[in-house]
Motif scaffolding. Structure first.
Motif, short mmCIF file in Angstrom:
data_model
loop_
_atom_site.label_atom_id
_atom_site.label_comp_id
_atom_site.label_asym_id
_atom_site.label_seq_id
_atom_site.Cartn_x
_atom_site.Cartn_y
_atom_site.Cartn_z
N LEU A 782 -5.34 -1.60 -1.16
CA LEU A 782 -5.26 -2.91 -0.52
C LEU A 782 -4.12 -3.66 -1.15
CD1 LEU A 782 -6.35 -5.20 1.31
CD2 LEU A 782 -7.90 -5.82 -0.57
N ASP A 783 -3.06 -3.90 -0.36
CA ASP A 783 -1.85 -4.56 -0.87
C ASP A 783 -1.35 -3.91 -2.15
OD1 ASP A 783 -1.53 -6.38 1.18
OD2 ASP A 783 -2.74 -7.93 0.23
N GLY A 784 -1.32 -2.58 -2.15
CA GLY A 784 -0.75 -1.84 -3.26
C GLY A 784 -1.69 -1.57 -4.41
N LYS A 785 -2.89 -2.13 -4.39
CA LYS A 785 -3.85 -1.91 -5.47
C LYS A 785 -4.96 -0.98 -4.98
CE LYS A 785 -3.05 -6.40 -7.69
NZ LYS A 785 -3.68 -7.66 -8.14
N GLU A 786 -5.29 0.00 -5.86
CA GLU A 786 -6.30 0.97 -5.43
C GLU A 786 -7.67 0.32 -5.28
OE1 GLU A 786 -6.82 4.87 -6.62
OE2 GLU A 786 -4.69 5.28 -7.01
N VAL A 787 -8.35 0.73 -4.20
CA VAL A 787 -9.70 0.27 -3.91
C VAL A 787 -10.67 1.27 -4.53
CG1 VAL A 787 -11.36 -0.15 -2.06
CG2 VAL A 787 -8.97 -0.85 -1.78
N PRO A 788 -11.74 0.82 -5.20
CA PRO A 788 -12.67 1.75 -5.84
C PRO A 788 -13.29 2.73 -4.83
CG PRO A 788 -13.08 -0.49 -6.57
CD PRO A 788 -12.09 -0.59 -5.47
N HIS A 789 -13.45 3.96 -5.28
CA HIS A 789 -14.01 5.02 -4.45
C HIS A 789 -15.46 5.26 -4.86
CE1 HIS A 789 -14.01 9.59 -3.34
NE2 HIS A 789 -14.67 8.86 -2.46
N PHE A 790 -16.36 5.29 -3.86
CA PHE A 790 -17.78 5.55 -4.12
C PHE A 790 -18.17 6.85 -3.43
CE2 PHE A 790 -17.35 1.00 -4.61
CZ PHE A 790 -18.16 0.71 -5.72
N LEU A 791 -18.91 7.69 -4.18
CA LEU A 791 -19.45 8.92 -3.59
C LEU A 791 -20.90 8.73 -3.17
CD1 LEU A 791 -17.95 11.53 -6.05
CD2 LEU A 791 -17.23 11.06 -3.71
#
Length: 837
Positions: A782-791
């Protein structure tokens, strides 16, 4: 008879070309580069007094009346080369060839494709009954759509149709002709070139269309238009796409009015409630409370004419602008209570006045009525409850008086919406009865269709004159070309039967093709025995996609059609209505698109997939906007729904089942298992479908605070979400919010959001539902910043920001707080070699 056999010189005069034939003068205008006007002057006076046109290049006697709607343009550039045998007029995109002996006019596009050709001998005629006839060349593989409001199959090739609107209660949905509207416009689609061209015959007289049903050995295959009066006045509108034809036709006759949001909600209605002997007001309030108790969203109530059925010397009679105070004790207080509940009330108003109407003498003194054809007194006709006389809206003074009656009888009590009904003037059998016609004088037979348009213009004006910031909402059963400028309309008093469910779809699609985006049919059927349970469920499941969604009835078995009428079915009814409300951001955006472009909300398959001739006769399945294919179940007892998925010509374009996200190629027919709960829908590649993730029960007051956007980024695409307060005219001063979404498909899929407008963004949470069946993303930014990934699904749902890949739906779920400013989401599907790393 007068027949144009041959032509002489062609000359240019001011802004038109004059063709002198051996019968009448014909004038030709290049109104725009894509619109040509051809007028055969049988009347000889060349009078310009249109109630239809929103765009002209000439003075008209109605300019002052329509000043808020009419645009004046300069004619497009063109050049004339006049020869002995033929004259050629070239514009930048169209070429007209006038063959002189035998005489005919042909029109070609810049590619040299023949768009229109007259039939020699038959082209421009006046028969012995003074009817005017125009005849055009057609081919065996031509398809014809539109004609306003028509029953039967959507393609009108080889059909004969009358255009004499009337009160067609209980009409046969497949065969009855005419219905309620007078819109002499159609689109011809060539099966060989796949190009479309529009024909708008500018007339208000009764007329008919013969679309190749007739065949004669001496001439090429042809269609014909025949009018009871007036010049042959044809506006030929080039495409080549159907969408371009509709957009240009609505340039000519006006774009759809932007309705308040409430107009797109569930509009409750029944003739039952206002006909109760007393306390109708309380009964209607209770109806609204019951919808809420049942968890059914609702936004409006269409108030039938029982509210104005008052005691007269001949008993209880319906008299517009009066109130029966046994039924409605305090109208002002009642309107206020309904508004508190978020309900817009649309009271029924009729243009006919019974001879016992309490205001009749006052109206006569004001000289408001259509005159008898011979006597200098109001012309009479059969009316609800007896003999009546009818208001003449073609007179400026009458129009001002009518608005005062609206204000005093309705609007001052809190009414902000008017239902103009029974305005076909059908019961005026004497078609020679006289109307004012802006001072020139004419007959009701020639001008009946314009009365409903004017009524709707006046009701809108009355509302805004009383309170300039209220967005008006007029409803109308009848209408002429241009009715889309003023009102939401519906297809009248349909039957409670399976055929009506099925064929009413083509009727709505035909109206959309005729420039009228805001149209619908009474859900469940209006007239007949109550709809059986399965039929009612199917009708609601279909009706939730209609631009106008109203359950309205006068059942002949003393029942009332209501969402909870079948206890075992009301869950399915509720689910369908809630689906409509959840999709309201998409629906309101399509409403705005119609307002700006004229394009329909419900689109025929052949409009979106114009190069696939397999769609050319499809009048049941349709596209909702450009993203969603809807294939409702319209057959009793169905267990399988056969669906043809169009061939787009692009192998990258797919269709995805709305529920399972199963993927299908275009150009294939599939069989979908269905049960009573099924609403088959398919998401098209490139789709962007904004939905409310939070529950909405009232579009007038509830706000979308969580936006769920379904996307299928197989291809580049874009969509504009439109929002405003949905109630006022503040949007005209910039108080709106446009969210332009642009998707760049690829291994790195970019989703850009850009905002425009000063209206407050009410969305707090963004939820993206991005279909991608091949694999899960590598990362999301989001706007160059990684969004946390959930499994883990639960952990994703509990988070404020993050992404999750649904194995069930093969969809990337992305959630984040709305930045409420321009932003970009990047989803990477790049190859990632975990083992090699």
């Amino acid at each position: 008879m007068r027949i144009c056999y041959k032509a002489g010189n062609v000359t240019y005069n001011t802004n038109y070309y004059s063709v002198i034939t051996d019968s009448v003068e014909i004038r030709i205008w290049f109104l725009t580069d894509e619109i040509i006007r051809i007028r055969a002057g049988f009347d000889g006076d060349w009078d310009e007094a249109s109630y239809s046109l929103a765009m002209t290049a000439w003075d008209s006697r109605t300019d002052e009346f329509l000043k808020g709607y009419r645009k004046r343009v300069e004619v497009a550039y063109s050049e004339l080369v006049d020869g002995t045998d033929k004259a050629v007029i070239c514009g930048s995109k169209l070429r007209i060839e006038i063959e002189k002996n035998p005489f005919r006019i042909c029109v070609y596009d810049k590619d040299g494709t023949l768009l229109h050709a007259d039939i020699t001998d038959l082209a421009y005629r006046e028969d012995s009954n003074k009817r005017r006839i125009h005849t055009s060349q057609i081919e065996s593989d031509d398809y014809f759509y539109g004609f306003g409001e028509k029953g039967g199959d959507i393609n009108k090739a080889e059909k004969y149709m009358n255009m004499a609107p009337g009160d067609a209660m209980g009409y046969n949905p497949k065969e009855t002709d005419s219905l309620y509207k007078h819109i002499p416009f159609y689109i011809k689609l060539s099966g060989s070139t796949h190009k479309a061209v529009g024909y708008f015959y500018h007339t208000t007289a009764e007329c008919d269309f013969n679309m190749g049903r007739e065949k004669r050995n001496y001439w090429h295959r042809y269609s014909s238009f025949r009018s009871d009066a007036g010049d042959i006045d044809l506006f030929l509108i080039a495409g080549p796409s159907i969408g371009e034809v509709i957009s240009r036709y609505t340039d000519l006759t006006g774009k759809s009015i932007l309705l308040p949001k409430a107009a797109l909600g569930y509009l409750g209605s029944s003739m039952y409630y206002p006909e109760l002997p007393k306390d109708c007001d309380d009964a209607i309030l209770e109806f609204i409370d019951t919808t809420r108790e049942e968890g059914i969203p609702v936004d409006g109530f269409q108030l039938s004419s029982g509210y104005c059925a008052v005691e007269t010397e001949q008993g209880i009679k319906r008299c517009s602008f009066t109130w029966n105070h046994k039924r409605f004790k305090n109208p002002e207080e009642w309107f206020a209570k309904m508004k508190e509940k978020g309900i817009v009330v649309s009271p029924n108003v009729k243009p006919g006045m019974l001879l016992v109407h309490p205001y009749l003498e006052d109206m006569k003194k004001k000289d408001m009525f259509v005159y008898d054809s011979i006597k200098d007194e109001p012309g009479k006709g059969t009316w609800w409850g007896g003999t009546g006389i009818f208001v003449d809206f073609t007179k400026e003074q009458t129009r001002e008086y009518w608005k005062e009656y609206l204000k005093e009888g309705l609007i001052k009590y809190g009414c902000e919406s008017v239902w103009n009904d029974n305005c076909e003037y059908d019961s005026m059998v004497d078609k020679d009865a006289r109307v004012y016609f802006e001072g020139k004088g004419s007959t009701i037979g020639e001008l009946k269709p314009v009365m409903s348009n004017i009524m709707c213009q006046l009701s809108n004006e009355a509302v805004t004159e009383y309170n300039e910031n209220i967005r008006p909402f007029s409803v109308c059963r009848s209408g002429h070309a241009g009715i889309q400028r003023y009102a939401q309309v519906w297809a009248g008093d349909n039957l409670t039967c399976w055929d009506a469910l099925k064929y009413n779809i083509a009727t709505i699609l035909g109206m959309g093709l005729s420039g009228v985006a805001n149209h619908g049919c009474d859900v469940g059927g209006f007239y007949g025995e109550s709809p059986e349970p399965e039929l009612f469920v199917r009708w609601v499941q279909n009706g939730v996609f209609m631009p106008r969604f109203s359950i309205h009835s006068v059942n002949t078995d003393n029942t009332v059609t209501e969402p909870w009428m079948y206890s075992g079915m009301k869950d399915y009814i509720r689910t369908a209505i809630k689906l409509r409300y959840s999709m309201s951001p998409y629906l309101y955006s399509l409403e705005y698109r119609a307002h700006k472009t004229g394009l329909p909300i419900m689109q025929p398959m052949f409009m979106v997939f114009q190069n696939d001739s397999n769609t050319y006769n499809e009048g049941v399945d349709f596209m909702w906007g450009d993203s969603l294919l809807v294939a409702n179940v319209v057959e009793k007892g169905a267990e399988i729904r056969e669906v043809y998925l169009p061939d787009t010509g692009d192998k990258n374009i797919r269709f995805y089942d709305y529920y399972t996200r199963n993927e299908y190629e275009g150009g294939k027919t599939i069989n979908v298992p269905v049960d009573i709960s099924s609403i088959p829908m398919f998401i098209k590649s490139g789709a962007i479908i904004p939905m409310a993730a939070n529950e909405l029960n009232n579009l007038m007051n509830d706000k979308v605070d969580s936006l769920h956007i379904i996307m299928a980024p197989d291809i580049d695409s874009s969509f504009t979400i439109y929002d405003d307060d949905g109630k006022t005219n503040d949007y005209k001063n910039g108080s709106y919010l446009k969210t332009d979404i642009r998707v760049k498909a690829g291994a790195k899929t970019y989703i850009d959001f850009e905002y425009e407008g000063s209206y407050e963004n009410t969305v707090e949470t963004m939820e993206l539902d991005v279909i991608h069946r091949e694999k899960a993303p590598f990362y999301v930014q989001l706007d160059g910043k990684e969004v946390p990934h959930f499994l883990h699904r639960r952990k994703y749902e509990e988070s404020d920001i993050g992404w999750y890949y649904s194995q069930t739906k093969k969809s990337v779920q992305v959630k984040y707080p709305n930045p409420k400013k321009n932003h970009q989401v990047l989803i990477s599907f790049e190859v990632f070699d975990m083992i090699g790393m």
